[in-house]
Design an enzyme around this catalytic site. Sequence first.
Site, PDB file in Angstrom:
ATOM      1  N   GLU A 114      32.970  -7.985  16.234  1.00 37.37           N
ATOM      2  CA  GLU A 114      31.667  -7.317  16.234  1.00 37.37           C
ATOM      3  C   GLU A 114      30.624  -8.273  16.789  1.00 37.37           C
ATOM      4  O   GLU A 114      30.784  -9.480  16.675  1.00 37.37           O
ATOM      5  CB  GLU A 114      31.216  -6.998  14.797  1.00 37.37           C
ATOM      6  CG  GLU A 114      32.161  -6.178  14.000  1.00 37.37           C
ATOM      7  CD  GLU A 114      31.831  -6.257  12.508  1.00 37.37           C
ATOM      8  OE1 GLU A 114      30.682  -6.569  12.141  1.00 37.37           O
ATOM      9  OE2 GLU A 114      32.750  -6.018  11.716  1.00 37.37           O
ATOM     10  N   LYS A 116      27.413 -10.472  16.541  1.00 43.47           N
ATOM     11  CA  LYS A 116      26.682 -11.085  15.436  1.00 43.47           C
ATOM     12  C   LYS A 116      25.199 -10.808  15.680  1.00 43.47           C
ATOM     13  O   LYS A 116      24.630 -11.259  16.669  1.00 43.47           O
ATOM     14  CB  LYS A 116      26.946 -12.589  15.414  1.00 43.47           C
ATOM     15  CG  LYS A 116      26.227 -13.322  14.307  1.00 43.47           C
ATOM     16  CD  LYS A 116      26.837 -14.712  14.172  1.00 43.47           C
ATOM     17  CE  LYS A 116      25.999 -15.712  13.388  1.00 43.47           C
ATOM     18  NZ  LYS A 116      25.022 -15.245  12.472  1.00 43.47           N
ATOM     19  N   ASP A 118      21.336 -11.102  15.353  1.00 40.15           N
ATOM     20  CA  ASP A 118      20.463 -12.219  15.029  1.00 40.15           C
ATOM     21  C   ASP A 118      19.221 -11.719  14.302  1.00 40.15           C
ATOM     22  O   ASP A 118      18.142 -11.593  14.866  1.00 40.15           O
ATOM     23  CB  ASP A 118      20.080 -12.957  16.314  1.00 40.15           C
ATOM     24  CG  ASP A 118      19.526 -14.335  16.015  1.00 40.15           C
ATOM     25  OD1 ASP A 118      19.658 -14.782  14.852  1.00 40.15           O
ATOM     26  OD2 ASP A 118      18.958 -14.952  16.921  1.00 40.15           O
ATOM     27  N   TYR A 229      27.099  -3.164   8.426  1.00 40.95           N
ATOM     28  CA  TYR A 229      28.455  -3.460   8.900  1.00 40.95           C
ATOM     29  C   TYR A 229      29.424  -3.863   7.801  1.00 40.95           C
ATOM     30  O   TYR A 229      30.615  -3.979   8.035  1.00 40.95           O
ATOM     31  CB  TYR A 229      28.430  -4.567   9.955  1.00 40.95           C
ATOM     32  CG  TYR A 229      27.669  -5.801   9.516  1.00 40.95           C
ATOM     33  CD1 TYR A 229      28.179  -6.652   8.544  1.00 40.95           C
ATOM     34  CD2 TYR A 229      26.430  -6.099  10.066  1.00 40.95           C
ATOM     35  CE1 TYR A 229      27.469  -7.758   8.124  1.00 40.95           C
ATOM     36  CE2 TYR A 229      25.715  -7.210   9.657  1.00 40.95           C
ATOM     37  CZ  TYR A 229      26.239  -8.029   8.685  1.00 40.95           C
ATOM     38  OH  TYR A 229      25.534  -9.122   8.266  1.00 40.95           O
ATOM     39  N   LYS A 319      29.532 -18.592  18.265  1.00 44.95           N
ATOM     40  CA  LYS A 319      28.130 -18.516  18.697  1.00 44.95           C
ATOM     41  C   LYS A 319      27.995 -18.874  20.176  1.00 44.95           C
ATOM     42  O   LYS A 319      28.610 -19.811  20.667  1.00 44.95           O
ATOM     43  CB  LYS A 319      27.271 -19.429  17.842  1.00 44.95           C
ATOM     44  CG  LYS A 319      27.292 -18.988  16.377  1.00 44.95           C
ATOM     45  CD  LYS A 319      25.922 -18.866  15.763  1.00 44.95           C
ATOM     46  CE  LYS A 319      25.371 -20.153  15.299  1.00 44.95           C
ATOM     47  NZ  LYS A 319      24.138 -20.063  14.547  1.00 44.95           N
ATOM     48  N   CYS A 413     -14.257 -21.487  30.760  1.00 48.53           N
ATOM     49  CA  CYS A 413     -13.412 -20.412  31.270  1.00 48.53           C
ATOM     50  C   CYS A 413     -13.193 -20.622  32.761  1.00 48.53           C
ATOM     51  O   CYS A 413     -14.163 -20.789  33.509  1.00 48.53           O
ATOM     52  CB  CYS A 413     -14.080 -19.066  31.018  1.00 48.53           C
ATOM     53  SG  CYS A 413     -13.223 -17.705  31.839  1.00 48.53           S
ATOM     54  N   CYS A 416     -15.188 -17.487  34.606  1.00 48.63           N
ATOM     55  CA  CYS A 416     -16.645 -17.291  34.593  1.00 48.63           C
ATOM     56  C   CYS A 416     -17.404 -18.542  34.182  1.00 48.63           C
ATOM     57  O   CYS A 416     -18.629 -18.518  34.081  1.00 48.63           O
ATOM     58  CB  CYS A 416     -17.017 -16.126  33.681  1.00 48.63           C
ATOM     59  SG  CYS A 416     -16.809 -16.514  31.933  1.00 48.63           S
ATOM     60  N   CYS A 431     -12.532 -17.368  25.947  1.00 47.91           N
ATOM     61  CA  CYS A 431     -13.767 -17.230  26.705  1.00 47.91           C
ATOM     62  C   CYS A 431     -14.598 -16.197  25.950  1.00 47.91           C
ATOM     63  O   CYS A 431     -14.163 -15.072  25.761  1.00 47.91           O
ATOM     64  CB  CYS A 431     -13.458 -16.736  28.122  1.00 47.91           C
ATOM     65  SG  CYS A 431     -14.916 -16.069  28.945  1.00 47.91           S
ATOM     66  N   CYS A 436     -17.092 -11.378  31.231  1.00 46.78           N
ATOM     67  CA  CYS A 436     -16.226 -12.183  32.099  1.00 46.78           C
ATOM     68  C   CYS A 436     -15.409 -11.223  32.967  1.00 46.78           C
ATOM     69  O   CYS A 436     -14.746 -10.321  32.443  1.00 46.78           O
ATOM     70  CB  CYS A 436     -15.313 -13.055  31.241  1.00 46.78           C
ATOM     71  SG  CYS A 436     -14.052 -13.920  32.195  1.00 46.78           S
TER      72      CYS A 436
HETATM   73  S1  IVH Z   1      29.996 -10.613   8.173  1.00 41.08           S
HETATM   74  C1  IVH Z   1      31.298 -12.110   4.172  1.00 41.08           C
HETATM   75  N1  IVH Z   1      29.237  -9.468  10.416  1.00 41.08           N
HETATM   76  O1  IVH Z   1      25.558 -13.772  10.048  1.00 41.08           O
HETATM   77  C2  IVH Z   1      31.030 -11.793   5.583  1.00 41.08           C
HETATM   78  N2  IVH Z   1      27.820 -11.085   9.407  1.00 41.08           N
HETATM   79  O2  IVH Z   1      25.997 -16.626   9.767  1.00 41.08           O
HETATM   80  C3  IVH Z   1      29.728 -12.298   6.054  1.00 41.08           C
HETATM   81  N3  IVH Z   1      25.710 -11.464  10.603  1.00 41.08           N
HETATM   82  O3  IVH Z   1      25.095 -13.925   6.582  1.00 41.08           O
HETATM   83  C4  IVH Z   1      29.037 -11.471   6.979  1.00 41.08           C
HETATM   84  N4  IVH Z   1      26.082 -10.010  12.221  1.00 41.08           N
HETATM   85  O4  IVH Z   1      23.752 -12.206   7.942  1.00 41.08           O
HETATM   86  C5  IVH Z   1      28.935 -10.359   9.450  1.00 41.08           C
HETATM   87  N5  IVH Z   1      28.643  -8.374  12.383  1.00 41.08           N
HETATM   88  C6  IVH Z   1      28.367  -9.249  11.414  1.00 41.08           C
HETATM   89  C7  IVH Z   1      27.154  -9.981  11.411  1.00 41.08           C
HETATM   90  C8  IVH Z   1      26.930 -10.907  10.383  1.00 41.08           C
HETATM   91  C9  IVH Z   1      25.222 -10.894  11.711  1.00 41.08           C
HETATM   92  C10 IVH Z   1      25.027 -12.491   9.819  1.00 41.08           C
HETATM   93  C11 IVH Z   1      25.082 -12.304   8.326  1.00 41.08           C
HETATM   94  C12 IVH Z   1      25.685 -13.554   7.782  1.00 41.08           C
HETATM   95  C13 IVH Z   1      25.388 -14.521   8.877  1.00 41.08           C
HETATM   96  C14 IVH Z   1      26.338 -15.677   8.835  1.00 41.08           C
END
Ligand code: IVH
Length: 678
Positions: A114, A116, A118, A229, A319, A413, A416, A431, A436
């Site tokens: 999946e 991740k 942010d 998720y 990451k 500025c 002006c 300004c 202006c």
């Molecule tokens: S699984 C026990 N799935 O990343 C499993 N986490 O760095 C833990 N996060 O605390 C989470 N997308 O806030 C999972 N698709 C995803 C995620 C995800 C973002 C975050 C989550 C977790 C942090 C860990």
Amino acid sequence: MSLRSPEQRMAELRETIAHHDELYYRQAKPEITDQQYDELKRELADLEEENPLLAMMDSPTQKVGDDRSEGFQSYTHRERMMSLDNTYSGDEMREFLARMERELERTELTYFIEPKIDGLAVSVTYENGRMVRAVTRGNGIAGDDITANARTIRTLPSQLQADAGAPIPELIEIRGEIFLTNEEFQRINEEREEAGEALYANPRNLAAGTIKQLDPTVVAQRKLEIVLYGRGYTEPVAALPETQKRFFDWVRAWGLPTVANQWSAHSGDEVLAAISELDDLRHDLPYPTDGAVVKLDSVALQRTLGATSKAPRWAMAYKFEAERAETELKSISIQVGRTGVLTPVAELAPVQLAGTTVSRATLHNRDEIARKDIRVGDFVSVEKAGEIIPAVIAVNLDKRRPECVPYAFPEACPVCTAPTVQLEGEVAVRCPNLECPVQVRRRVQHFASRACLDIEGLGEAMVDQLAEKGWVKRLPDLYQLDRENLLTLGKNVGKSTDKLLAGIEASKTSELWRFIHGLGITHVGAAAAKDLARVFGGLRALADATMEDYIRDKETVISGIGSTMAEAITGYFAVEANRAVIDDLITLGVEPETPNSEGGGTKFAGQTFVLTGTLPTLTRNEAAEMIEAQGGKVSGSVSKKTSYLVAGAEAGSKLAKAEKLKVQVLDEAQLRSMLSGD
Ligand code: IVH
């Protein structure tokens, strides 16, 4: 590494990491990148492994960062919320998969990949399908109760949808991530820049800062989003499907937002292929993502592997490295915005970054230049914040040449020459000259823009021409343009001139909120302008409003308008020149359409509604819009004049008052059936 003893270095690392945890989790203002942070943690983890006797129980490598902050109720999760181990390397990801295979003594494993997200982790509890609570991760055991703020997230249903294939458990903690889109991040930062406020470095920090606002009306002004998720505590225990993939299907069937991109894989090669596919896609996704999460698909096998003190043994984050480039800072130019804010811009030697050539980047404001000690001639590293605008992150001091001197921010500025000012409590240098020429142009451009009056033929270039000629100095001038004059702007411009004039004429009866947004009042974006239009119903009423007209109790339906915004609006109309703009617009025939005259019905004409509590499917704003579309009025407080109180869950004092005054109380279903006319 240093000559210090491992013990000293470990203590130092623990302290440094604790400092950055505080900045990231609690203040949402990190000073280092994720990667730099992960490197510190990695160094500490390695030292702990080499020196097990020196490792400590409460080391940051053994626990989850703590996001809890003042002002929120603490709530203990029924099941712990964990963090994830992470890596930036494909080889390490393969090792992780191999380790799972070894421990489970199986080779035919299925992995689920999946994005991740942010944002910030959240656990949303549904009891018999109704949302009852939202809590941040906190320290993993207990987090902050952010239910009121989470309820402002439009895509988070307060009621799960029934689905024959996905029976709703009696109780479930569903885990997910609250985030902001890059567009919304950009919009808010632009608004903050105009308001002279400090900018957020990326969407994650802005989302975290937003969810920790104590005033839900401020939260409601920012379009937070959410995806779900993961599973937390569930009753009955065996109520859920046996794989992560199928669990996703259920989450979706319940009507919860999820991410669309997911992959199943059966080998290291397939896992890495999925990660690289995500890497290609990620800049165009509707959510910010900083990596991939690889999970073992089978829940039974997840249980077999279990977890360490802070992270599951069955999942790992991969990451993506932040995309950065180093280049030379050739010069610094200054842009003047609509509200007079001076924004320094780095003019760079062109460099490739995340698929585009970058030759300019924002330097934010005077304080940021000073804090990072950025000098013309320096080599600087540039990153894209929220994927769109590049920003200068840091200076490479190894390459600094002796002739580079600190940057002197202009005291006048550049357009002006008015002496600049810095208002108390603001980071922006401004300004102060309302006349202006750049400010005038930007104000008119904003007014005519798509997001506001959307006047055909009045694009930025045309506004520049009108301003240059001196024909437009204030907004009302637009409505007094002289056709003969306009015809002198070029050859064969008869047709386009008529189009422009027709567009301007047509704008006189645009919707009220477009005018309100078009005035360019600090903090007042389109969403707030719509709220204001609904509440005040006219330009004059808005201009005459006092602080008392805004301050009502927090449950009020006009919501959206917190005290900061109310002060900005009353402050704006306290300036005589701004009031004169409204008077002149009205004199010139500007007659905005009010929301109630928007071709709606009249079912509720003459009736006053009050909304309270949480309705099952509608937000209070949506309900208010529906009532007003039928000519009804929505008020913030119950009185003898109230026709109906629409009450949802957790209705408080208003319900009591309505009952005392014998005001008829409706639930959402009754409101809906009145709306549909039976
Ligand atoms: S699984 C026990 N799935 O990343 C499993 N986490 O760095 C833990 N996060 O605390 C989470 N997308 O806030 C999972 N698709 C995803 C995620 C995800 C973002 C975050 C989550 C977790 C942090 C860990």
